[in-house]
Design a protein around this motif. Structure first.
Motif, PDB file in Angstrom:
ATOM      1  N   ILE A 171     -27.093   3.783  90.404  1.00  0.00           N
ATOM      2  CA  ILE A 171     -28.704   3.767  90.342  1.00  0.00           C
ATOM      3  C   ILE A 171     -29.664   2.437  90.948  1.00  0.00           C
ATOM      4  O   ILE A 171     -28.869   1.374  91.156  1.00  0.00           O
ATOM      5  N   ALA A 172     -30.720   2.610  91.448  1.00  0.00           N
ATOM      6  CA  ALA A 172     -31.160   1.173  91.968  1.00  0.00           C
ATOM      7  C   ALA A 172     -31.304   0.639  91.404  1.00  0.00           C
ATOM      8  O   ALA A 172     -31.545   0.403  89.295  1.00  0.00           O
ATOM      9  N   VAL A 173     -31.011  -0.646  91.993  1.00  0.00           N
ATOM     10  CA  VAL A 173     -31.776  -2.382  90.783  1.00  0.00           C
ATOM     11  C   VAL A 173     -33.256  -2.517  90.062  1.00  0.00           C
ATOM     12  O   VAL A 173     -34.128  -1.362  90.773  1.00  0.00           O
ATOM     13  N   GLY A 174     -33.165  -2.890  89.085  1.00  0.00           N
ATOM     14  CA  GLY A 174     -34.625  -2.549  88.297  1.00  0.00           C
ATOM     15  C   GLY A 174     -34.299  -2.708  86.728  1.00  0.00           C
ATOM     16  O   GLY A 174     -34.822  -2.629  86.426  1.00  0.00           O
ATOM     17  N   ARG A 175     -33.196  -1.773  86.140  1.00  0.00           N
ATOM     18  CA  ARG A 175     -33.330  -1.387  84.891  1.00  0.00           C
ATOM     19  C   ARG A 175     -32.636  -2.712  83.719  1.00  0.00           C
ATOM     20  O   ARG A 175     -31.575  -2.680  84.325  1.00  0.00           O
ATOM     21  N   SER A 176     -33.154  -2.739  83.181  1.00  0.00           N
ATOM     22  CA  SER A 176     -32.690  -3.489  81.902  1.00  0.00           C
ATOM     23  C   SER A 176     -31.238  -3.231  81.484  1.00  0.00           C
ATOM     24  O   SER A 176     -30.694  -2.350  81.129  1.00  0.00           O
ATOM     25  N   ASP A 177     -31.113  -4.389  80.243  1.00  0.00           N
ATOM     26  CA  ASP A 177     -29.457  -3.914  80.258  1.00  0.00           C
ATOM     27  C   ASP A 177     -29.494  -2.411  79.019  1.00  0.00           C
ATOM     28  O   ASP A 177     -28.655  -1.966  78.268  1.00  0.00           O
ATOM     29  N   GLU A 178     -31.196  -3.192  77.968  1.00  0.00           N
ATOM     30  CA  GLU A 178     -30.953  -2.410  77.048  1.00  0.00           C
ATOM     31  C   GLU A 178     -31.620  -0.691  77.699  1.00  0.00           C
ATOM     32  O   GLU A 178     -31.401   0.052  77.274  1.00  0.00           O
ATOM     33  N   ASN A 179     -31.716  -1.144  78.858  1.00  0.00           N
ATOM     34  CA  ASN A 179     -32.244   0.963  79.307  1.00  0.00           C
ATOM     35  C   ASN A 179     -31.103   1.186  80.128  1.00  0.00           C
ATOM     36  O   ASN A 179     -30.570   2.473  79.468  1.00  0.00           O
ATOM     37  N   LYS A 180     -29.896   0.700  80.929  1.00  0.00           N
ATOM     38  CA  LYS A 180     -28.877   1.340  80.304  1.00  0.00           C
ATOM     39  C   LYS A 180     -27.840   1.315  79.957  1.00  0.00           C
ATOM     40  O   LYS A 180     -27.012   2.248  79.585  1.00  0.00           O
ATOM     41  N   HIS A 181     -27.724   0.622  78.123  1.00  0.00           N
ATOM     42  CA  HIS A 181     -27.329   1.718  76.965  1.00  0.00           C
ATOM     43  C   HIS A 181     -28.003   2.637  76.422  1.00  0.00           C
ATOM     44  O   HIS A 181     -27.143   3.633  76.626  1.00  0.00           O
ATOM     45  N   LEU A 182     -29.514   2.935  76.742  1.00  0.00           N
ATOM     46  CA  LEU A 182     -29.762   3.882  76.704  1.00  0.00           C
ATOM     47  C   LEU A 182     -29.380   5.041  77.237  1.00  0.00           C
ATOM     48  O   LEU A 182     -29.374   6.204  76.810  1.00  0.00           O
ATOM     49  N   ILE A 183     -28.972   5.086  78.768  1.00  0.00           N
ATOM     50  CA  ILE A 183     -28.823   5.687  79.211  1.00  0.00           C
ATOM     51  C   ILE A 183     -27.034   6.099  79.149  1.00  0.00           C
ATOM     52  O   ILE A 183     -26.978   7.048  79.200  1.00  0.00           O
ATOM     53  N   ALA A 184     -26.619   5.362  78.715  1.00  0.00           N
ATOM     54  CA  ALA A 184     -25.360   5.332  78.810  1.00  0.00           C
ATOM     55  C   ALA A 184     -24.961   6.812  77.488  1.00  0.00           C
ATOM     56  O   ALA A 184     -24.181   7.443  77.240  1.00  0.00           O
ATOM     57  N   THR A 185     -25.868   6.029  76.279  1.00  0.00           N
ATOM     58  CA  THR A 185     -26.320   6.850  74.849  1.00  0.00           C
ATOM     59  C   THR A 185     -26.479   8.250  75.151  1.00  0.00           C
ATOM     60  O   THR A 185     -25.546   8.962  74.627  1.00  0.00           O
ATOM     61  N   ALA A 186     -27.360   8.596  76.068  1.00  0.00           N
ATOM     62  CA  ALA A 186     -27.302   9.595  76.497  1.00  0.00           C
ATOM     63  C   ALA A 186     -26.659  10.559  76.524  1.00  0.00           C
ATOM     64  O   ALA A 186     -26.509  11.716  76.503  1.00  0.00           O
ATOM     65  N   LEU A 187     -26.085  10.356  77.950  1.00  0.00           N
ATOM     66  CA  LEU A 187     -25.257  10.372  78.405  1.00  0.00           C
ATOM     67  C   LEU A 187     -22.974  11.390  77.917  1.00  0.00           C
ATOM     68  O   LEU A 187     -22.969  11.909  78.095  1.00  0.00           O
ATOM     69  N   THR A 188     -23.529  10.172  77.219  1.00  0.00           N
ATOM     70  CA  THR A 188     -22.902  10.418  75.982  1.00  0.00           C
ATOM     71  C   THR A 188     -22.866  11.794  74.745  1.00  0.00           C
ATOM     72  O   THR A 188     -22.030  12.181  74.699  1.00  0.00           O
ATOM     73  N   LYS A 189     -23.956  11.302  74.212  1.00  0.00           N
ATOM     74  CA  LYS A 189     -24.348  12.761  73.488  1.00  0.00           C
ATOM     75  C   LYS A 189     -23.705  14.070  74.313  1.00  0.00           C
ATOM     76  O   LYS A 189     -23.639  14.745  74.411  1.00  0.00           O
ATOM     77  N   ALA A 190     -24.802  13.856  75.473  1.00  0.00           N
ATOM     78  CA  ALA A 190     -24.685  15.099  76.585  1.00  0.00           C
ATOM     79  C   ALA A 190     -23.272  15.558  76.340  1.00  0.00           C
ATOM     80  O   ALA A 190     -22.763  17.345  76.239  1.00  0.00           O
ATOM     81  N   ILE A 191     -22.767  14.534  77.004  1.00  0.00           N
ATOM     82  CA  ILE A 191     -21.206  14.987  77.078  1.00  0.00           C
ATOM     83  C   ILE A 191     -20.456  15.634  76.456  1.00  0.00           C
ATOM     84  O   ILE A 191     -19.752  16.710  76.310  1.00  0.00           O
ATOM     85  N   MET A 192     -20.390  14.691  75.033  1.00  0.00           N
ATOM     86  CA  MET A 192     -19.779  14.580  74.165  1.00  0.00           C
ATOM     87  C   MET A 192     -20.193  16.774  73.218  1.00  0.00           C
ATOM     88  O   MET A 192     -18.719  17.276  72.637  1.00  0.00           O
ATOM     89  N   HIS A 193     -21.202  16.732  74.112  1.00  0.00           N
ATOM     90  CA  HIS A 193     -22.042  18.403  73.623  1.00  0.00           C
ATOM     91  C   HIS A 193     -21.136  19.197  74.053  1.00  0.00           C
ATOM     92  O   HIS A 193     -20.114  20.062  73.896  1.00  0.00           O
TER      93      HIS A 193
END
Length: 76
Positions: A8-30
């Motif tokens: 991803i392009a630079v500029g996302r906060s750690d909080e945003n990266k955690h949100l991305i990781a959580t959303a991807l985790t839920k999608a892949i789990m399902h």
């Protein structure tokens, strides 16, 4: 045991990266029917000026058989 790499392009906060990781985790789990413990996610930051050479060409152009979602852009 899926491992997801997000480039991803630079500029996302750690909080945003955690949100991305959580959303991807839920999608892949399902969709892949795997438990949370089986998944890992890493996020790699890239300067937009380097995107074409370091991501677009090697990961998208050079690997079309691995691409399941094509982008609707071409880098400048």
């Amino acid at each position: 045991m899926p491992h997801i790499i997000v480039k991803i392009a630079v500029g996302r906060s750690d909080e945003n990266k955690h949100l991305i990781a959580t959303a991807l985790t839920k999608a892949i789990m399902h969709s892949a029917q795997v438990p949370d413990e089986a998944l890992s996610v890493s996020i790699e930051d890239f300067d937009p000026a380097e995107w074409g050479a370091k991501v677009f060409k090697p990961d998208i152009i050079d690997k079309p058989d691995l691409l399941y979602k094509k982008p609707g852009y071409t880098p400048a």
